[in-house]
Write a protein that holds these residues in place. Structure first.
Motif, short mmCIF file in Angstrom:
data_model
loop_
_atom_site.label_atom_id
_atom_site.label_comp_id
_atom_site.label_asym_id
_atom_site.label_seq_id
_atom_site.Cartn_x
_atom_site.Cartn_y
_atom_site.Cartn_z
N UNK A 338 0.79 -1.23 0.00
CA UNK A 338 0.00 0.00 0.00
C UNK A 338 0.83 1.29 0.00
N UNK A 339 1.82 1.46 0.89
CA UNK A 339 2.57 2.73 0.89
C UNK A 339 3.40 2.92 -0.38
N UNK A 340 3.90 1.82 -0.95
CA UNK A 340 4.70 1.93 -2.18
C UNK A 340 3.81 2.34 -3.34
N UNK A 341 2.63 1.72 -3.44
CA UNK A 341 1.70 2.05 -4.51
C UNK A 341 1.25 3.51 -4.39
N UNK A 342 0.96 3.93 -3.19
CA UNK A 342 0.54 5.31 -2.96
C UNK A 342 1.61 6.29 -3.44
N UNK A 343 2.86 5.98 -3.14
CA UNK A 343 3.97 6.86 -3.55
C UNK A 343 4.14 6.84 -5.07
N UNK A 344 4.03 5.66 -5.68
CA UNK A 344 4.15 5.55 -7.14
C UNK A 344 3.04 6.35 -7.83
N UNK A 345 1.83 6.25 -7.31
CA UNK A 345 0.71 6.98 -7.91
C UNK A 345 0.89 8.49 -7.74
N UNK A 346 1.36 8.87 -6.58
CA UNK A 346 1.56 10.30 -6.31
C UNK A 346 2.59 10.89 -7.26
N UNK A 347 3.69 10.17 -7.50
CA UNK A 347 4.78 10.66 -8.34
C UNK A 347 4.44 10.62 -9.82
N UNK A 348 3.45 9.82 -10.20
CA UNK A 348 3.11 9.68 -11.63
C UNK A 348 1.67 10.07 -11.90
N UNK A 349 1.08 10.87 -11.02
CA UNK A 349 -0.36 11.09 -11.10
C UNK A 349 -0.82 11.67 -12.43
N UNK A 350 -0.03 12.56 -13.03
CA UNK A 350 -0.47 13.16 -14.30
C UNK A 350 -0.47 12.13 -15.43
#
Length: 387
Positions: A338-350
């Protein structure tokens, strides 16, 4: 003219001590046109000296690589005889001037020509003086002569047995190094990081240095090193080490799209084999952390990205809980993932916003989100990518 004396305080001490700068100060109030010409001449002289510090070999290579080519340079005298216009272009090609500084210095040269050849018709206006002084000082006369970084200096750093650090001066020297020298250094680091014959600590140090230098590597250098890497790879498939190193050096976008597509398709297959179920949480962490070293979701080809994003969404949102040992947990999900996915999504959100939003109509996601607590976790992801 009130701001000009303040600008002159930024000139390096070695130039401050020269008679030329003192003469500029004296004549500025009475003859601003001559003051502009003299200051520009000082900047040109400074660029010549810096080019000679860089070396005739590097200067000659930069002249040959320029488009269109600049006059050949075989010795210091050739640099001395360079026209002012070509000298400014050469300084840019070597890396002594940024593209913006090169354009500004070229405009100052045009101003100087007007002042020099049309004295009876053209006098330096207030804006000419400020522009000339600001450009010549900020782009040239305030900057210390560069120390040309040597390849062996970088080799010594990565061969150290303890923790490595790159000091500010080394980073600055690399940033301003000519393309040829940047390329030599990046090639050595990439080759070392990928070499089976090097000690593990040296390979890891090379990888870490590439990460430190990544933002300072110019695009032309990346392209040149990527071509060499592609020649080395041939038709061989990309492996995890090569992708990690390529991303660290900023080379990944320059590798063949087909090879990148095949690589990330294999990563999706690995995730599918592991499964997104929370009981596989021990395997989720190592698999997902690799994506951070691959450049995140931004680097995943568009035709593979939706599959990977969907897997991560299903892994993140989990399934209804409230039973067994976790009776007090509303949702069972992978704590490791969960925390890794959240960070990946945050960094690539656009890059992934539309993909995540489209999953609202995906049958698997809709079925999972029939549970209000699971749905709330999906809404969290939607908030992340739309923030």
């Amino acid at each position: 003219m009130d701001e000009v004396p303040g600008l002159m305080q930024k000139i390096r001490p070695d130039w401050q001590a020269k008679n030329l700068i003192e003469r500029v100060r004296r004549i500025l109030p009475v003859d601003p046109s001559s003051a502009c010409q003299r200051l520009f001449n000082a900047a040109v002289r400074d660029l010549k000296d810096k080019i000679l510090i860089v070396g005739v070999g590097i200067a000659g290579e930069a002249a040959r690589a320029a488009n269109p080519k600049l006059p050949p340079i075989q010795n210091a005298e050739d640099v001395e005889h360079y026209t002012t216009s070509n000298l400014i272009k050469l300084a840019y090609r070597i890396g002594l001037l940024s593209r913006a500084e090169w354009r500004k210095m070229t405009r100052v040269y045009d101003i100087r020509k007007d002042l020099e050849h049309e004295d009876s018709e053209y006098e330096a206006a207030f804006e000419d003086v400020v522009y000339t002084f600001a450009t010549c000082i900020d782009a040239v006369l305030s900057k210390d002569p560069i120390t040309l970084i040597e390849v062996h200096e970088v080799k010594q750093i990565i061969e150290a047995s303890g923790p490595i650090t790159l000091d500010t001066r080394l980073l600055t020297d690399f940033e301003h190094a000519p393309d040829q020298r940047q390329q030599e250094i990046v090639q050595v680091l990439v080759s070392t990081a990928l070499s089976d014959s090097e000690a593990d600590v040296v390979r890891e140090n090379a990888y870490l240095v590439l990460q430190e230098l990544r933002e300072l590597i110019r695009n032309g250098v990346r392209l040149a090193v990527a071509k060499i890497l592609l020649d080395r790879l041939g038709r061989t498939s990309l492996d995890e080490l090569t992708v990690r190193v390529a991303h660290a050096a900023g080379l990944l976008p320059y590798l063949h799209k087909g090879q990148r597509k095949d690589f990330f398709a294999k990563q999706l297959a690995k995730l599918s084999d592991i499964g997104h179920h929370w009981k596989q949480h021990e395997a989720h962490g190592p698999a997902l952390r690799l994506f951070e070293e691959f450049g995140g979701l931004t680097e995943v080809p568009d035709d593979i990205k939706p599959g990977i994003v969907k897997w991560m969404v299903r892994c993140y949102i989990g399934e209804p809980g409230g039973y067994g040992a976790g009776i007090n947990r509303k949702v069972f999900y992978s704590n490791r993932a969960a925390p890794i996915i959240k960070e990946l999504f945050l960094n690539s959100r656009s890059d992934i916003q539309k993909i995540v939003e489209d999953l609202q109509s995906d049958k698997d996601i809709r079925r999972s989100c029939e549970n209000e607590h699971v749905n709330r976790r999906f809404q969290d992801l939607l908030d992340i990518v739309s923030s």
